[in-house]
Design a protein around this motif. Structure first.
Motif, PDB file in Angstrom:
ATOM      1  N   VAL A 265       0.845  -1.195   0.000  1.00 37.82           N
ATOM      2  CA  VAL A 265       0.000   0.000   0.000  1.00 37.82           C
ATOM      3  C   VAL A 265       0.882   1.247   0.000  1.00 37.82           C
ATOM      4  O   VAL A 265       2.030   1.211   0.442  1.00 37.82           O
ATOM      5  CB  VAL A 265      -0.969   0.026   1.213  1.00 37.82           C
ATOM      6  CG1 VAL A 265      -1.687  -1.303   1.387  1.00 37.82           C
ATOM      7  CG2 VAL A 265      -0.256   0.404   2.494  1.00 37.82           C
ATOM      8  N   LEU A 266       0.322   2.337  -0.487  1.00 38.80           N
ATOM      9  CA  LEU A 266       0.990   3.641  -0.450  1.00 38.80           C
ATOM     10  C   LEU A 266       0.154   4.580   0.417  1.00 38.80           C
ATOM     11  O   LEU A 266      -1.068   4.676   0.229  1.00 38.80           O
ATOM     12  CB  LEU A 266       1.099   4.212  -1.870  1.00 38.80           C
ATOM     13  CG  LEU A 266       1.575   5.671  -1.981  1.00 38.80           C
ATOM     14  CD1 LEU A 266       3.018   5.830  -1.497  1.00 38.80           C
ATOM     15  CD2 LEU A 266       1.437   6.174  -3.432  1.00 38.80           C
ATOM     16  N   VAL A 267       0.810   5.250   1.362  1.00 39.87           N
ATOM     17  CA  VAL A 267       0.124   6.235   2.209  1.00 39.87           C
ATOM     18  C   VAL A 267       0.832   7.577   2.048  1.00 39.87           C
ATOM     19  O   VAL A 267       2.043   7.683   2.324  1.00 39.87           O
ATOM     20  CB  VAL A 267       0.142   5.830   3.698  1.00 39.87           C
ATOM     21  CG1 VAL A 267      -0.700   6.815   4.523  1.00 39.87           C
ATOM     22  CG2 VAL A 267      -0.351   4.401   3.890  1.00 39.87           C
ATOM     23  N   SER A 268       0.120   8.610   1.644  1.00 41.92           N
ATOM     24  CA  SER A 268       0.735   9.942   1.547  1.00 41.92           C
ATOM     25  C   SER A 268       0.648  10.628   2.903  1.00 41.92           C
ATOM     26  O   SER A 268      -0.372  10.544   3.591  1.00 41.92           O
ATOM     27  CB  SER A 268       0.048  10.769   0.448  1.00 41.92           C
ATOM     28  OG  SER A 268      -1.207  11.245   0.866  1.00 41.92           O
ATOM     29  N   GLY A 269       1.739  11.289   3.305  1.00 40.36           N
ATOM     30  CA  GLY A 269       1.731  12.032   4.567  1.00 40.36           C
ATOM     31  C   GLY A 269       1.616  11.132   5.774  1.00 40.36           C
ATOM     32  O   GLY A 269       0.696  11.286   6.586  1.00 40.36           O
ATOM     33  N   ALA A 270       2.581  10.193   5.933  1.00 37.47           N
ATOM     34  CA  ALA A 270       2.433   9.160   6.970  1.00 37.47           C
ATOM     35  C   ALA A 270       3.382   9.325   8.143  1.00 37.47           C
ATOM     36  O   ALA A 270       3.568   8.386   8.917  1.00 37.47           O
ATOM     37  CB  ALA A 270       2.616   7.777   6.345  1.00 37.47           C
ATOM     38  N   THR A 271       3.981  10.504   8.323  1.00 36.21           N
ATOM     39  CA  THR A 271       4.905  10.643   9.458  1.00 36.21           C
ATOM     40  C   THR A 271       4.205  11.077  10.740  1.00 36.21           C
ATOM     41  O   THR A 271       4.812  11.063  11.817  1.00 36.21           O
ATOM     42  CB  THR A 271       6.026  11.649   9.128  1.00 36.21           C
ATOM     43  OG1 THR A 271       5.434  12.879   8.680  1.00 36.21           O
ATOM     44  CG2 THR A 271       6.956  11.097   8.063  1.00 36.21           C
ATOM     45  N   ARG A 272       2.948  11.505  10.646  1.00 41.02           N
ATOM     46  CA  ARG A 272       2.200  11.854  11.861  1.00 41.02           C
ATOM     47  C   ARG A 272       0.701  11.838  11.533  1.00 41.02           C
ATOM     48  O   ARG A 272       0.300  11.672  10.384  1.00 41.02           O
ATOM     49  CB  ARG A 272       2.616  13.225  12.406  1.00 41.02           C
ATOM     50  CG  ARG A 272       2.465  14.362  11.437  1.00 41.02           C
ATOM     51  CD  ARG A 272       2.813  15.713  12.048  1.00 41.02           C
ATOM     52  NE  ARG A 272       2.470  16.776  11.114  1.00 41.02           N
ATOM     53  CZ  ARG A 272       3.321  17.325  10.257  1.00 41.02           C
ATOM     54  NH1 ARG A 272       4.587  16.922  10.229  1.00 41.02           N
ATOM     55  NH2 ARG A 272       2.926  18.265   9.426  1.00 41.02           N
ATOM     56  N   GLY A 273      -0.108  12.020  12.583  1.00 37.27           N
ATOM     57  CA  GLY A 273      -1.543  12.191  12.391  1.00 37.27           C
ATOM     58  C   GLY A 273      -2.236  10.980  11.782  1.00 37.27           C
ATOM     59  O   GLY A 273      -1.865   9.830  12.022  1.00 37.27           O
ATOM     60  N   ILE A 274      -3.270  11.266  11.001  1.00 35.58           N
ATOM     61  CA  ILE A 274      -4.127  10.215  10.440  1.00 35.58           C
ATOM     62  C   ILE A 274      -3.337   9.316   9.489  1.00 35.58           C
ATOM     63  O   ILE A 274      -3.495   8.097   9.490  1.00 35.58           O
ATOM     64  CB  ILE A 274      -5.339  10.855   9.712  1.00 35.58           C
ATOM     65  CG1 ILE A 274      -6.245  11.566  10.741  1.00 35.58           C
ATOM     66  CG2 ILE A 274      -6.129   9.820   8.936  1.00 35.58           C
ATOM     67  CD1 ILE A 274      -7.326  12.459  10.125  1.00 35.58           C
ATOM     68  N   GLY A 275      -2.446   9.915   8.676  1.00 31.89           N
ATOM     69  CA  GLY A 275      -1.662   9.120   7.728  1.00 31.89           C
ATOM     70  C   GLY A 275      -0.777   8.110   8.430  1.00 31.89           C
ATOM     71  O   GLY A 275      -0.665   6.954   8.008  1.00 31.89           O
ATOM     72  N   ARG A 276      -0.153   8.535   9.509  1.00 28.85           N
ATOM     73  CA  ARG A 276       0.704   7.613  10.256  1.00 28.85           C
ATOM     74  C   ARG A 276      -0.134   6.466  10.848  1.00 28.85           C
ATOM     75  O   ARG A 276       0.272   5.303  10.826  1.00 28.85           O
ATOM     76  CB  ARG A 276       1.452   8.353  11.361  1.00 28.85           C
ATOM     77  CG  ARG A 276       2.470   7.463  12.049  1.00 28.85           C
ATOM     78  CD  ARG A 276       3.282   8.216  13.097  1.00 28.85           C
ATOM     79  NE  ARG A 276       4.233   7.327  13.721  1.00 28.85           N
ATOM     80  CZ  ARG A 276       5.554   7.481  13.706  1.00 28.85           C
ATOM     81  NH1 ARG A 276       6.088   8.489  13.088  1.00 28.85           N
ATOM     82  NH2 ARG A 276       6.347   6.606  14.311  1.00 28.85           N
ATOM     83  N   ALA A 277      -1.316   6.809  11.361  1.00 32.52           N
ATOM     84  CA  ALA A 277      -2.195   5.774  11.939  1.00 32.52           C
ATOM     85  C   ALA A 277      -2.685   4.812  10.852  1.00 32.52           C
ATOM     86  O   ALA A 277      -2.818   3.604  11.100  1.00 32.52           O
ATOM     87  CB  ALA A 277      -3.367   6.442  12.652  1.00 32.52           C
ATOM     88  N   ILE A 278      -2.944   5.318   9.650  1.00 38.23           N
ATOM     89  CA  ILE A 278      -3.348   4.430   8.543  1.00 38.23           C
ATOM     90  C   ILE A 278      -2.212   3.460   8.220  1.00 38.23           C
ATOM     91  O   ILE A 278      -2.416   2.247   8.078  1.00 38.23           O
ATOM     92  CB  ILE A 278      -3.721   5.256   7.282  1.00 38.23           C
ATOM     93  CG1 ILE A 278      -5.042   5.997   7.491  1.00 38.23           C
ATOM     94  CG2 ILE A 278      -3.811   4.358   6.051  1.00 38.23           C
ATOM     95  CD1 ILE A 278      -5.385   6.996   6.389  1.00 38.23           C
ATOM     96  N   ALA A 279      -1.005   4.011   8.103  1.00 42.04           N
ATOM     97  CA  ALA A 279       0.149   3.159   7.774  1.00 42.04           C
ATOM     98  C   ALA A 279       0.354   2.099   8.862  1.00 42.04           C
ATOM     99  O   ALA A 279       0.573   0.926   8.560  1.00 42.04           O
ATOM    100  CB  ALA A 279       1.394   4.017   7.612  1.00 42.04           C
ATOM    101  N   GLN A 280       0.267   2.521  10.119  1.00 43.54           N
ATOM    102  CA  GLN A 280       0.451   1.589  11.239  1.00 43.54           C
ATOM    103  C   GLN A 280      -0.587   0.458  11.186  1.00 43.54           C
ATOM    104  O   GLN A 280      -0.267  -0.718  11.363  1.00 43.54           O
ATOM    105  CB  GLN A 280       0.324   2.360  12.561  1.00 43.54           C
ATOM    106  CG  GLN A 280       0.475   1.529  13.814  1.00 43.54           C
ATOM    107  CD  GLN A 280       1.927   1.237  14.172  1.00 43.54           C
ATOM    108  OE1 GLN A 280       2.805   2.059  13.942  1.00 43.54           O
ATOM    109  NE2 GLN A 280       2.163   0.050  14.709  1.00 43.54           N
TER     110      GLN A 280
END
Ligand SMILES: NC(=O)c1ccc[n+]([C@@H]2O[C@H](COP(=O)([O-])OP(=O)(O)OC[C@H]3O[C@@H](n4cnc5c(N)ncnc54)[C@H](OP(=O)(O)O)[C@@H]3O)[C@@H](O)[C@H]2O)c1
Length: 254
Positions: free
Chosen positions: A12-27
């Motif tokens: 999967v690709l997640v844009s903006g994943a170093t914090r916030g909602i994007g990071r939680a999606i990636a996790q």
């Protein structure tokens, strides 16, 4: 685990994943077994985020860059191809807001919000499409309740989010024949660094809570799980939908 609720073996690709909602999606995707490609602008935070996930035994690859830079988007897609991965899911999470009344913006601020929230994901989506078809992949836009109803500031932000809802519906139909699903989630206030700038004001926070039937601010994880659900095999018959993840905010009448 029932495979309908797993991302094992998927990329999967997640844009903006170093914090916030994007990071939680990636996790969440990592915990469900996926390999995660991600990006954000701050190179140090990208390296640190990748280090933390790799140290935890996950497969995560980060790249530093700005989604509104078309050359970066081309490099990003090439990088994913070089790593040998098609994509099973893409989460368009990057978004920015400048909270003002419409007449208080200067032209450049309006353009910046449109560039980051709308034109950049459109451009990247077009580049990513060939990586989506072989996997019959899923795309999820992280939108906002601002695209569904009036909020007191941020018209350009709201317009970009409403446009993403229509893009979701158009692409869902355009790409259904190739098996690619497209959905969006529309969160209300969520506890992230972006929202903290306004939620740290106790009076404002109280007003937000008074408009929220569930009576609390969402965690990034609660919002992420709704986004990830839409990308799971469990959601295989859902396309073209915008799911409000809002504690009841948008149905709160009088
Ligand atoms: N938080 C809320 O209450 C809320 C409510 C409704 C909707 N949303 C939506 O949810 C999404 C995520 O919000 P959030 O609150 O989690 O945001 P956030 O805490 O500000 O995190 C944003 C992430 O995106 C990256 N990013 C920002 N601009 C970028 C750019 N131009 N290019 C590449 N990466 C970029 C940031 O890293 P860098 O700064 O290093 O680039 C960071 O990793 C947004 O689309 C937002 O509109 C949020």
């Amino acid at each position: 685990m029932n495979s309908a609720w797993s991302l094992a073996g998927q990329s999967v690709l997640v844009s903006g994943a170093t914090r916030g909602i994007g990071r939680a999606i990636a996790q969440e995707c990592l915990e469900l077994g996926a390999s995660v490609y991600f990006f954000a602008r701050n190179a140090e935070q990208v390296s640190e985020t990748q280090r933390v996930w790799q140290h935890a035994g996950f497969t995560a690859f980060g790249l530093a860059g700005d989604i509104s830079d078309t050359a970066f988007c081309a490099d990003l897609v090439q990088w994913i191809k070089t790593n040998g991965a098609g994509l099973n899911a893409v989460f368009h999470n990057v978004g920015t807001n400048i909270r003002k009344k419409l007449l208080d913006y200067d032209e450049q601020e309006i353009q910046q919000v449109f560039a980051t929230n709308l034109m950049a994901p459109i451009h990247l989506t077009r580049l990513l499409f060939p990586l989506l078809v072989p996997q019959k992949a899923s795309m999820v836009f992280i939108s906002s309740v601002a695209g569904l109803t009036h909020l007191r500031t941020g018209s350009p932000y709201a317009m970009t989010k409403a446009a993403l809802h229509q893009l979701t519906r158009n692409l869902a139909v355009e790409w259904a024949g190739q098996g690619v699903r497209v959905n969006a989630i529309a969160p209300w206030y969520t506890q992230t660094p972006l929202a903290e700038t306004v939620l740290s004001n106790p009076d404002y926070r109280a007003e937000v809570l008074a408009r929220t039937p569930l009576g609390r601010i969402a965690s990034a994880e609660e919002v992420a799980r709704a986004a990830v659900f839409l990308a799971l095999p469990a959601a295989s018959y859902i396309t073209g939908q915008v799911l409000a993840v809002d504690g009841g905010f948008t149905i709160h009448g009088f």
